[in-house]
Design a protein around this motif. Structure first.
Motif, PDB file in Angstrom:
ATOM      1  N   THR A 143     -17.735 -13.985 -34.859  1.00 27.11           N
ATOM      2  CA  THR A 143     -17.034 -15.944 -34.512  1.00 27.11           C
ATOM      3  C   THR A 143     -15.588 -15.278 -34.378  1.00 27.11           C
ATOM      4  OG1 THR A 143     -18.010 -16.090 -37.116  1.00 27.11           O
ATOM      5  CG2 THR A 143     -15.651 -17.159 -36.308  1.00 27.11           C
ATOM      6  N   PRO A 144     -15.550 -14.451 -34.476  1.00 27.94           N
ATOM      7  CA  PRO A 144     -13.685 -13.751 -34.564  1.00 27.94           C
ATOM      8  C   PRO A 144     -13.458 -14.058 -32.472  1.00 27.94           C
ATOM      9  CG  PRO A 144     -14.833 -11.638 -35.888  1.00 27.94           C
ATOM     10  CD  PRO A 144     -15.199 -13.358 -35.556  1.00 27.94           C
ATOM     11  N   ILE A 145     -14.750 -12.864 -32.314  1.00 29.77           N
ATOM     12  CA  ILE A 145     -14.535 -12.073 -30.486  1.00 29.77           C
ATOM     13  C   ILE A 145     -15.266 -13.504 -29.649  1.00 29.77           C
ATOM     14  CG2 ILE A 145     -15.294 -10.120 -31.082  1.00 29.77           C
ATOM     15  CD1 ILE A 145     -18.245 -10.504 -30.475  1.00 29.77           C
ATOM     16  N   LEU A 146     -15.736 -15.045 -30.766  1.00 28.50           N
ATOM     17  CA  LEU A 146     -15.514 -16.662 -30.099  1.00 28.50           C
ATOM     18  C   LEU A 146     -14.233 -17.241 -29.899  1.00 28.50           C
ATOM     19  CD1 LEU A 146     -16.807 -18.843 -29.287  1.00 28.50           C
ATOM     20  CD2 LEU A 146     -18.000 -19.322 -31.408  1.00 28.50           C
ATOM     21  N   MET A 147     -13.749 -16.544 -30.726  1.00 34.23           N
ATOM     22  CA  MET A 147     -12.113 -16.793 -31.076  1.00 34.23           C
ATOM     23  C   MET A 147     -11.430 -16.855 -29.968  1.00 34.23           C
ATOM     24  SD  MET A 147     -13.070 -19.740 -33.269  1.00 34.23           S
ATOM     25  CE  MET A 147     -11.107 -21.162 -32.215  1.00 34.23           C
ATOM     26  N   LEU A 183     -17.432 -26.113 -32.986  1.00 37.01           N
ATOM     27  CA  LEU A 183     -17.012 -27.054 -33.073  1.00 37.01           C
ATOM     28  C   LEU A 183     -15.979 -26.881 -32.449  1.00 37.01           C
ATOM     29  CD1 LEU A 183     -17.881 -28.805 -36.408  1.00 37.01           C
ATOM     30  CD2 LEU A 183     -19.081 -29.316 -34.298  1.00 37.01           C
ATOM     31  N   ILE A 184     -15.324 -26.257 -32.416  1.00 33.05           N
ATOM     32  CA  ILE A 184     -13.795 -26.099 -31.985  1.00 33.05           C
ATOM     33  C   ILE A 184     -14.494 -25.440 -30.075  1.00 33.05           C
ATOM     34  CG2 ILE A 184     -11.714 -24.860 -31.210  1.00 33.05           C
ATOM     35  CD1 ILE A 184     -11.909 -24.415 -34.322  1.00 33.05           C
ATOM     36  N   ALA A 185     -15.037 -24.878 -29.952  1.00 28.00           N
ATOM     37  CA  ALA A 185     -15.554 -24.547 -27.929  1.00 28.00           C
ATOM     38  C   ALA A 185     -16.299 -25.769 -27.901  1.00 28.00           C
ATOM     39  CB  ALA A 185     -16.547 -24.177 -28.064  1.00 28.00           C
ATOM     40  N   ILE A 186     -17.303 -26.831 -28.258  1.00 26.28           N
ATOM     41  CA  ILE A 186     -17.005 -28.020 -27.626  1.00 26.28           C
ATOM     42  C   ILE A 186     -16.073 -28.914 -28.061  1.00 26.28           C
ATOM     43  CG2 ILE A 186     -18.931 -30.366 -28.705  1.00 26.28           C
ATOM     44  CD1 ILE A 186     -20.332 -28.256 -29.668  1.00 26.28           C
ATOM     45  N   ILE A 187     -15.055 -28.801 -28.751  1.00 21.97           N
ATOM     46  CA  ILE A 187     -14.723 -29.650 -28.149  1.00 21.97           C
ATOM     47  C   ILE A 187     -13.465 -29.230 -27.661  1.00 21.97           C
ATOM     48  CG2 ILE A 187     -11.595 -30.525 -29.570  1.00 21.97           C
ATOM     49  CD1 ILE A 187     -13.107 -30.412 -32.026  1.00 21.97           C
ATOM     50  N   LEU A 188     -13.032 -28.132 -27.062  1.00 17.35           N
ATOM     51  CA  LEU A 188     -12.142 -27.708 -25.954  1.00 17.35           C
ATOM     52  C   LEU A 188     -12.884 -28.298 -24.863  1.00 17.35           C
ATOM     53  CD1 LEU A 188     -11.444 -23.896 -26.601  1.00 17.35           C
ATOM     54  CD2 LEU A 188      -9.951 -25.968 -26.092  1.00 17.35           C
ATOM     55  N   TYR A 189     -14.262 -27.992 -24.878  1.00 21.09           N
ATOM     56  CA  TYR A 189     -15.345 -28.256 -23.014  1.00 21.09           C
ATOM     57  C   TYR A 189     -14.732 -30.123 -23.012  1.00 21.09           C
ATOM     58  CZ  TYR A 189     -19.039 -30.294 -20.357  1.00 21.09           C
ATOM     59  OH  TYR A 189     -19.932 -30.689 -19.963  1.00 21.09           O
ATOM     60  N   PRO A 231     -16.182 -22.571 -22.020  1.00 21.52           N
ATOM     61  CA  PRO A 231     -16.613 -23.176 -23.747  1.00 21.52           C
ATOM     62  C   PRO A 231     -17.799 -22.647 -24.195  1.00 21.52           C
ATOM     63  CG  PRO A 231     -15.134 -24.331 -23.071  1.00 21.52           C
ATOM     64  CD  PRO A 231     -15.587 -24.342 -21.978  1.00 21.52           C
ATOM     65  N   ILE A 232     -18.616 -23.525 -23.877  1.00 20.44           N
ATOM     66  CA  ILE A 232     -19.573 -22.951 -24.463  1.00 20.44           C
ATOM     67  C   ILE A 232     -20.644 -22.087 -23.437  1.00 20.44           C
ATOM     68  CG2 ILE A 232     -22.363 -24.665 -24.389  1.00 20.44           C
ATOM     69  CD1 ILE A 232     -20.046 -25.709 -25.496  1.00 20.44           C
ATOM     70  N   GLY A 233     -20.807 -21.041 -22.879  1.00 22.36           N
ATOM     71  CA  GLY A 233     -20.557 -20.218 -22.683  1.00 22.36           C
ATOM     72  C   GLY A 233     -19.965 -19.244 -23.488  1.00 22.36           C
ATOM     73  N   GLY A 247     -10.020 -17.394 -22.071  1.00 25.96           N
ATOM     74  CA  GLY A 247     -10.602 -18.476 -21.161  1.00 25.96           C
ATOM     75  C   GLY A 247     -10.564 -19.215 -21.216  1.00 25.96           C
ATOM     76  N   PHE A 248     -10.020 -20.329 -21.877  1.00 25.09           N
ATOM     77  CA  PHE A 248      -8.704 -21.668 -22.045  1.00 25.09           C
ATOM     78  C   PHE A 248      -7.376 -21.253 -20.797  1.00 25.09           C
ATOM     79  CE2 PHE A 248      -5.756 -24.379 -23.147  1.00 25.09           C
ATOM     80  CZ  PHE A 248      -6.247 -25.648 -23.096  1.00 25.09           C
ATOM     81  N   ALA A 249      -7.105 -19.807 -21.644  1.00 23.52           N
ATOM     82  CA  ALA A 249      -5.669 -19.599 -20.895  1.00 23.52           C
ATOM     83  C   ALA A 249      -6.001 -19.339 -19.057  1.00 23.52           C
ATOM     84  CB  ALA A 249      -5.164 -18.393 -20.963  1.00 23.52           C
ATOM     85  N   PHE A 250      -7.435 -19.049 -18.349  1.00 22.70           N
ATOM     86  CA  PHE A 250      -8.047 -18.881 -17.115  1.00 22.70           C
ATOM     87  C   PHE A 250      -7.714 -20.477 -16.384  1.00 22.70           C
ATOM     88  CE2 PHE A 250     -10.479 -14.609 -18.379  1.00 22.70           C
ATOM     89  CZ  PHE A 250      -9.664 -13.840 -17.331  1.00 22.70           C
TER      90      PHE A 250
END
Length: 369
Positions: A45-49, A183-189, A278-280, A55-58
């Motif tokens: 969980t923490p390393i996902l966030m 859920l947050i990763a899906i929203i970011l995608y 995000p999904i990856g 990744g978002f900044a990338f």
């Protein structure tokens, strides 16, 4: 391919270090996580966030190496609300999570401002704020008698009403944080791939000058990207510290020992392995957590747990060389098929030049008529 080669190199290192125990140790790496699926999800969980933060900044062309500081600041904000605010139990943990999100946003906002307005490299500012954030949080906690237990040299146990509800897997700390993270990763995608805002972020990342020429606000997008990325890392800190403990009557605690949180740097590896998608990132965070949990069991046959850090590092190196690997594989396949190496391959949907020229002539004749 990168994962496979990383595991092979890890096995070779085990053979060199202890030939007699290499097979048993490698079996723990591959299968040990199956015994601890609850812990795999909790530590993922923490390393996902933090992986999402990097990744978002990338996507914006930014290297957010400050995820550790944002993670630590989010953890502190969550702890502050948990200990210092008196709220109903049904909402207390929600407010604590939102406080962690706010703490990470603040710590991402400052490097974003420096980058957008003063063009200061975000790598320098964000890595400096890792240390600033870590020392500030350690100082604030040690000077707070409500939060800090000097006899244990760490924070006190968090009340059960502030802990994130558990998922009910016995003997593990896994909780709804992993559900929120997915859920947050899906929203970011969705934001990145299906919205105008996401398109502007990626366009600015590819070419800032072209994006500004097209009317996009590059400076605003830089600040927003760092704020959102910082918030993601801050959520990682909140999810980690507010997790219920597998030991009855206790909780997760924070020990101020002036060491930067490793989860922020592991997030960089997660983002690279997940191609900043995000999904990856969900898959790569779960994978790295899985082999880390198995790697801790290798100590039973005489190996140091750091062997997994070596495996992960090799995997990341091979991921970084993915372009070279793809080119080599493409050449090998073309050679096997007997094609000319200099002959350009048609992209999906690309038509031969003769057909394109014929279609252009027909269009010209129609326009003339």
């Amino acid at each position: 391919m990168a994962v496979f080669l990383g595991l092979v190199v890890g096995f070779i290192i085990m053979l060199i270090a202890s030939p007699g125990n290499a097979v048993a140790g490698f079996r723990f790496v591959l299968l040990g996580g199956m015994r601890r699926l609850g812990d795999v999800l909790y530590f993922a969980t923490p390393i996902l966030m933090t992986g999402l933060a990097v990744g978002f900044a990338f996507k914006m062309g930014l290297f957010n190496i400050g995820a550790s500081g944002q993670y630590t600041m989010g953890m502190f904000f969550a702890l502050y609300v948990a200990f210092m605010w008196d709220l109903p139990g049904s909402t207390h943990w929600i407010v604590a999570i939102l406080a962690g999100f706010l703490g990470g946003m603040i710590w991402g906002f400052i490097p974003g401002i420096f980058k957008a307005l003063l063009n200061v490299n975000e790598v320098i500012t964000s890595i400096m704020f890792n240390y600033i954030g870590m020392y500030l949080v350690d100082m604030w906690i040690q000077n707070n008698g409500v939060m800090y237990n000097s006899s244990m040299t760490r924070t006190r146990y968090i009340d059960s009403g502030v802990q994130i509800p558990a998922l009910g897997i016995a003997g593990s700390n896994v909780n709804f944080g992993i559900v929120f993270g997915i859920l947050i990763a899906i929203i970011l995608y969705i934001v990145l791939e299906k919205t105008t805002f996401g398109y502007e972020l990626k366009a600015t990342g590819h070419n800032k000058h072209a994006a500004e020429y097209a009317g996009m606000q590059g400076k605003r997008n830089i600040i927003l990207t760092m704020v959102i990325a910082g918030g993601m890392a801050g959520l990682g800190g909140a999810f980690a510290i507010l997790a219920p403990s597998a030991i009855a009557g206790s909780s997760m605690t924070y020990e101020p020992i002036n060491i930067i949180a490793t989860n922020g740097f592991t997030g960089i590896a997660v983002a690279l392995l997940g191609s900043a998608h995000p999904i990856g990132t969900i898959l790569s965070a779960t994978f790295i957590s899985y082999i880390q949990r198995g790697g801790t069991l290798t100590s039973l046959v005489g190996f140091k747990p750091e062997i997994i850090d070596i495996v992960v590092a090799v995997i990341i190196y091979f991921s970084a060389f993915a372009m070279i690997m793809n080119t080599a594989i493409a050449r090998f396949i073309k050679a096997r098929l007997g094609k000319d190496e200099n002959e350009p391959l048609l992209e999906l949907g690309e038509e031969p030049v003769e057909e394109v020229e014929s279609q252009m002539e027909q269009d010209t004749e129609k326009e003339a008529e």
